[in-house]
Design a protein around this motif. Structure first.
Motif, short mmCIF file in Angstrom:
data_model
loop_
_atom_site.label_atom_id
_atom_site.label_comp_id
_atom_site.label_asym_id
_atom_site.label_seq_id
_atom_site.Cartn_x
_atom_site.Cartn_y
_atom_site.Cartn_z
N ALA A 46 19.33 11.11 -41.58
CA ALA A 46 20.79 11.26 -42.13
C ALA A 46 21.12 10.07 -43.43
O ALA A 46 22.06 10.57 -43.91
CB ALA A 46 21.80 10.97 -40.84
N SER A 47 20.58 9.34 -43.16
CA SER A 47 20.85 8.02 -44.34
C SER A 47 20.06 8.22 -45.45
O SER A 47 20.33 7.49 -46.42
CB SER A 47 21.26 6.91 -43.45
N ARG A 69 21.13 10.11 -48.81
CA ARG A 69 22.24 10.67 -48.12
C ARG A 69 22.16 11.80 -47.29
O ARG A 69 23.08 12.74 -47.28
CB ARG A 69 23.39 11.02 -49.50
N LYS A 84 30.37 10.08 -52.20
CA LYS A 84 28.95 9.46 -52.00
C LYS A 84 29.09 7.99 -51.53
O LYS A 84 30.08 7.30 -52.25
CB LYS A 84 28.33 9.34 -53.41
N THR A 85 28.45 7.42 -50.51
CA THR A 85 28.63 6.24 -50.10
C THR A 85 27.15 5.69 -49.91
O THR A 85 26.03 6.55 -50.03
CB THR A 85 29.19 5.97 -48.66
N ASN A 136 20.71 3.01 -54.81
CA ASN A 136 21.35 4.29 -54.02
C ASN A 136 20.52 5.06 -53.06
O ASN A 136 20.96 6.34 -53.06
CB ASN A 136 22.30 4.96 -55.09
N ALA A 149 25.25 8.05 -47.12
CA ALA A 149 25.85 9.09 -46.66
C ALA A 149 26.95 9.83 -47.61
O ALA A 149 27.54 9.25 -48.56
CB ALA A 149 26.29 9.06 -45.17
N PHE A 150 27.19 11.15 -47.30
CA PHE A 150 28.36 11.55 -47.85
C PHE A 150 29.59 11.69 -46.72
O PHE A 150 29.18 11.96 -45.57
CB PHE A 150 28.16 13.26 -47.93
N ARG A 205 26.67 19.18 -53.03
CA ARG A 205 25.47 18.46 -52.81
C ARG A 205 24.51 18.20 -53.92
O ARG A 205 23.36 18.06 -54.08
CB ARG A 205 24.53 19.26 -51.69
N GLU A 206 25.25 18.34 -55.03
CA GLU A 206 24.53 17.80 -56.41
C GLU A 206 23.34 18.96 -56.82
O GLU A 206 22.26 18.15 -57.34
CB GLU A 206 24.35 16.53 -56.49
N LYS A 212 15.69 10.03 -61.97
CA LYS A 212 15.83 11.18 -60.84
C LYS A 212 16.05 12.43 -61.41
O LYS A 212 15.48 13.47 -60.67
CB LYS A 212 17.00 10.67 -60.05
#
Lengths: 360, 360
Positions: free
Chosen positions: A120-121, A124, B146-147, B156, B160-161, B239-240, B326
């Motif tokens: 989950a993490s 993301r 985004k977190t 990063n 999680a979202f 979701r990019e 990325k």
């Protein structure tokens, strides 16, 4: 290759996607999970107990098609913490895996909860697959999407709701499960009968001896039914605001035993078994169950070789321990009791005196 | 109480829920966030730089209605890690907060990212509110969900979202922002004009002097427009997978500068400014932009007091650093370039020779 005695499945519907639970004793893990792996990268997360039994074959087979990394964690609830999650992250980073990775949890509930939270993490959110290798995790962790770890000050305090791509309940793994853990898993199976379906209770009364003798097809049928019951409750209540709480039948009483006796001395399922007896006794004192009903509950638990008598705990101590339970709301204890066999309710309307009697 | 010069808002639609971004210079944080706090428990997360400026008033006001705990983290990207998240968990557990808690992020992007991830993972998800106190975070972090935190081996990587209940862009906080950070935030504002809207570029050419002079109403209008642009891109691509990548315009080039010069010596926005110039120069060599277009981009960046010339980096070193980005897919570098002013594309169809020329 062993000819399958059976192979069955159900589909679980969630907000994010649907996924299958495949229940089989065709012991061919790699073959069965492969269709659910979308990228080229796989991380298998397991523990020191399960790895010697099942890792090698799964890993070797998957390496024919995928880049496979492995993370072997220490075994035990005491390792269900951030340090273990960091171990998983470190393996993922060292392998230079990216958003396309699929994590596979190979083990019991602790491995499944931690692998799910890592999935989950990481970046993301990435895919994961569960291969639960205990009866408890086959019944309990396959549905609901709860993942997470413990905090030093509380169990399951850190986590996420995150759904797997598929669950493979390979029943043949139960052949290496310690018999005491099989019984502990059966406590959760019996729980579903008591809270939801008296017909399933009758089925268990007939079939528990075969289950104790490791009849995998019968065990598989029980797992499927429990997953269906849980999927039904979860679909009604994904964030655990209402009916999903009924899954905690026996757990408030059982929690007292686990805490008082020290985690690990009583298995969770054993404590829940006794907790279900106590909840039934309170239900009987409320006039909802008959003496015969309570006796019947005890009998079915004995068929699974489960304890039915609590250890000696002073009632005031037990009440105080109950006060720390998550199901307390506004300082009042709420309990899950039985209106009848196969029908549970969450209630705070019981006489404190009756609860004290049950705890005495 | 200061009479508001302006107060404006927009609503962001997400899969889980809709939430407002309130943009105002009415400096009354507690009053404005209170309607979005559902329970009785509040944790304010901030850092050592922002706390002396804004914590006391917010905390005192909220304490009239809520049980308030505070977590003050060290300031800086190097603290955007698991240790800081654990600090937040520890405060939550010690305060005995539960699922009803609301976390408030008071600070820049680092505080917001970490608070959001703590909210996403505490008890499998609790509410949070963002009060971004830098222009960059008002523009960049208010939309998208985004977190997360950094891993020692990558930025990063863990997160999680998770969507906030509301975002309060209190423009008056920009009065305490170092001017160099204001410029760095303006780089991202200019980015939106270049990738999405030539009319906004004209607006910036007129209004950047007022923004540099801290005209809060003008700054607020820019923040609102950027949030709208981003919400539009994110809605198309949560979701990019596609168009959301356009937000990285200038970032692949800028990343080279940040990495080569050491993080912190160049601010992110400064590196992005130069990166946008380089991406524009490559677009010009492709025949998409005119010399006048490139000159215009440089001029608008200078209006925001941003650098337009890269530090000295050998082209082969820069290319190698780009390879770690990325946005590399199948070994080929993909870049976001401009087809025209206000229209960006993600492409791998450019001559390697032209890229080398730009880097020389």
């Amino acid at each position: 290759m062993v000819t399958p005695l059976f192979s069955d499945s159900l589909v679980v519907h969630t907000q994010s996607h649907d996924y299958p639970i495949v229940i089989t004793d065709k012991h061919a893990m790699a073959e069965q999970v492969t269709p659910y792996i979308s990228g080229q990268q796989v991380l298998i997360v397991t523990n020191e107990t399960v790895a010697p039994l099942y890792l090698s074959q799964l890993q070797t087979q998957l390496e024919k098609s995928f880049t496979v990394a492995v993370c072997i964690l220490a075994d035990g609830e005491q390792y269900k913490n951030q340090d273990s999650i960091n171990q998983i992250y470190d393996v993922l980073m060292t392998a230079r895996f990216n958003r396309d990775v699929t994590l596979i949890a190979l083990g019991g509930g602790v491995v499944g909860d931690m692998t799910g939270f890592a999935a989950a993490s990481f970046m993301r959110g990435v895919s994961f697959i569960q291969i639960p290798t205990t009866l408890l995790s086959q019944v309990d962790s396959s549905v609901g999407g709860k993942t997470g770890i413990n905090h030093s000050q509380g169990k399951n305090m850190i986590g996420a709701f995150w759904q797997p791509q598929m669950v493979l309940a390979d029943m043949s793994t139960l052949q290496t499960l310690p018999v005491r853990e099989l019984s502990a898993g059966l406590a959760e199976v019996i729980k579903y009968a008591l809270i939801m379906d008296i017909e399933f209770l009758e089925w268990l009364e007939t079939n528990l001896p075969a289950m104790m003798a490791l009849d995998l097809a019968i065990l598989g049928e029980a797992v499927k039914r429990c997953c269906e019951y849980k999927a039904d409750l979860v679909a009604q209540d994904e964030r655990e605001a209402g009916v999903r709480a009924l899954l905690n039948f026996g757990h408030t009483f059982g929690h007292v035993i686990e805490t008082h006796e020290g985690y690990g001395n009583w298995l969770h399922g054993e404590a829940v078994a006794v907790g279900m007896v106590q909840a039934a006794e309170l239900s009987q004192k409320m006039g909802w169950l008959s003496d015969a009903d309570v006796a019947r509950i005890k009998r079915v638990l004995r068929l699974a070789n489960l304890p039915i008598n609590p250890p000696s705990i002073a009632p005031d101590v037990a009440l105080s321990l109950m006060g720390h339970d998550k199901k307390v709301q506004g300082g009042q204890i709420r309990l899950i009791l039985l209106k009848s066999l196969g029908q549970a309710v969450l209630t705070k309307d019981f006489e404190a005196q009756l609860l004290t009697e049950v705890l005495s």
